[in-house]
Motif scaffolding. Sequence first.
Motif, short mmCIF file in Angstrom:
data_model
loop_
_atom_site.label_atom_id
_atom_site.label_comp_id
_atom_site.label_asym_id
_atom_site.label_seq_id
_atom_site.Cartn_x
_atom_site.Cartn_y
_atom_site.Cartn_z
N GLU A 1 -6.02 10.53 11.74
CA GLU A 1 -5.45 9.47 12.60
C GLU A 1 -4.05 9.94 13.00
N ASP A 2 -3.91 10.41 14.21
CA ASP A 2 -2.65 11.04 14.61
C ASP A 2 -1.50 10.08 14.93
N ASP A 3 -1.75 8.79 15.01
CA ASP A 3 -0.67 7.86 15.35
C ASP A 3 -0.36 6.89 14.21
N MET A 4 -0.63 7.31 12.98
CA MET A 4 -0.38 6.43 11.83
C MET A 4 1.13 6.32 11.58
N TYR B 1 0.84 -1.19 0.00
CA TYR B 1 0.00 0.00 0.00
C TYR B 1 0.88 1.24 0.00
N LEU B 2 0.72 2.06 -1.05
CA LEU B 2 1.44 3.32 -1.17
C LEU B 2 0.42 4.43 -1.34
N VAL B 3 0.64 5.54 -0.66
CA VAL B 3 -0.22 6.71 -0.82
C VAL B 3 0.64 7.91 -1.17
N SER B 4 0.05 8.80 -1.96
CA SER B 4 0.76 10.02 -2.33
C SER B 4 0.89 10.92 -1.09
N ASP B 5 1.71 11.93 -1.22
CA ASP B 5 1.90 12.89 -0.14
C ASP B 5 0.58 13.58 0.20
N LYS B 6 -0.24 13.83 -0.81
CA LYS B 6 -1.55 14.46 -0.62
C LYS B 6 -2.44 13.60 0.28
N VAL B 7 -2.46 12.30 0.03
CA VAL B 7 -3.29 11.38 0.82
C VAL B 7 -2.71 11.24 2.23
N LYS B 8 -1.40 11.16 2.33
CA LYS B 8 -0.75 11.05 3.65
C LYS B 8 -1.14 12.21 4.56
N LYS B 9 -1.12 13.42 4.02
CA LYS B 9 -1.46 14.61 4.81
C LYS B 9 -2.90 14.53 5.33
N VAL B 10 -3.82 14.06 4.51
CA VAL B 10 -5.21 13.92 4.95
C VAL B 10 -5.32 12.85 6.03
N PHE B 11 -4.71 11.70 5.80
CA PHE B 11 -4.76 10.62 6.80
C PHE B 11 -4.18 11.08 8.13
N GLU C 1 -13.46 5.77 17.50
CA GLU C 1 -13.06 7.04 16.89
C GLU C 1 -12.16 6.86 15.67
N HIS C 2 -11.89 5.62 15.29
CA HIS C 2 -10.99 5.38 14.16
C HIS C 2 -11.60 5.88 12.85
N LYS C 3 -10.75 6.46 12.01
CA LYS C 3 -11.19 6.98 10.72
C LYS C 3 -10.51 6.29 9.54
N VAL C 4 -9.35 5.64 9.78
CA VAL C 4 -8.61 4.92 8.75
C VAL C 4 -8.06 3.66 9.40
N PHE C 5 -8.40 2.48 8.85
CA PHE C 5 -7.94 1.23 9.47
C PHE C 5 -8.11 0.06 8.52
N LEU C 6 -7.61 -1.08 8.96
CA LEU C 6 -7.80 -2.35 8.26
C LEU C 6 -8.56 -3.29 9.19
N LEU C 7 -9.34 -4.18 8.61
CA LEU C 7 -9.95 -5.24 9.42
C LEU C 7 -8.90 -6.30 9.70
N ASN C 8 -8.97 -6.90 10.85
CA ASN C 8 -8.03 -7.94 11.24
C ASN C 8 -8.49 -9.29 10.66
N ASP C 9 -8.55 -9.33 9.34
CA ASP C 9 -9.04 -10.52 8.65
C ASP C 9 -8.50 -10.50 7.23
#
Length: 177
Positions: free
Chosen positions: A77-80, A63-73, A133-141
């Motif tokens: 989510e402050d501990d990404m 999984y790669l995200v651009s700098d634009k997406v990283k800034k939004v994430f 309160e999570h806004k960005v995550f993966l399911l543990n599956d």
Amino acid sequence: MRFFTIEQDKSLQDQIRFRDFDICGPRHIFYKEDGENLQESTMMYLEKDSGEAAPDFIQSPVYLVSDKVKKVFDVYEDDMVFKTVTITHKERKTIWIYHHLLLERFDAFSEETEFYTNGSIKRLVLDPVKIGEHKVFLLNDKRFPNPLISLEVAESLMRRNVMGIVWKEVEVGPWQN
């Protein structure tokens, strides 16, 4: 409360192509807890005849995200955890900065989720209490490998005109007090 999966839009015309990896092929998913075992920065190269369209979300090889997406994430989510990936096209002397996305994963399945007899997911329903309160995550599956983002995150990304992302809404169960 609304959530969406994000996937790479493989129909995007003239996409960049990695020299040593198939951008549409299999992927390896690293998680937040893998962060300390990965390099802080990595270099990847594009094929000589690579396209020029760089999607803001790349699923493969990781999984790669651009700098634009990283800034939004980062806002939501402050501990990404991210690792920098520099993508270079030597012949064109072009550089893109991406970030290897290392997401937290947890069980957010609602009891309303339905499965086929072979164990694959028939109807995914998320539990709002487990999401919290999570806004960005993966399911543990491993049966459901795509990142999940909240409506707020999706709207923020859309306002920034991200490209190469497919959004699919996921059902969220009712809030139980």
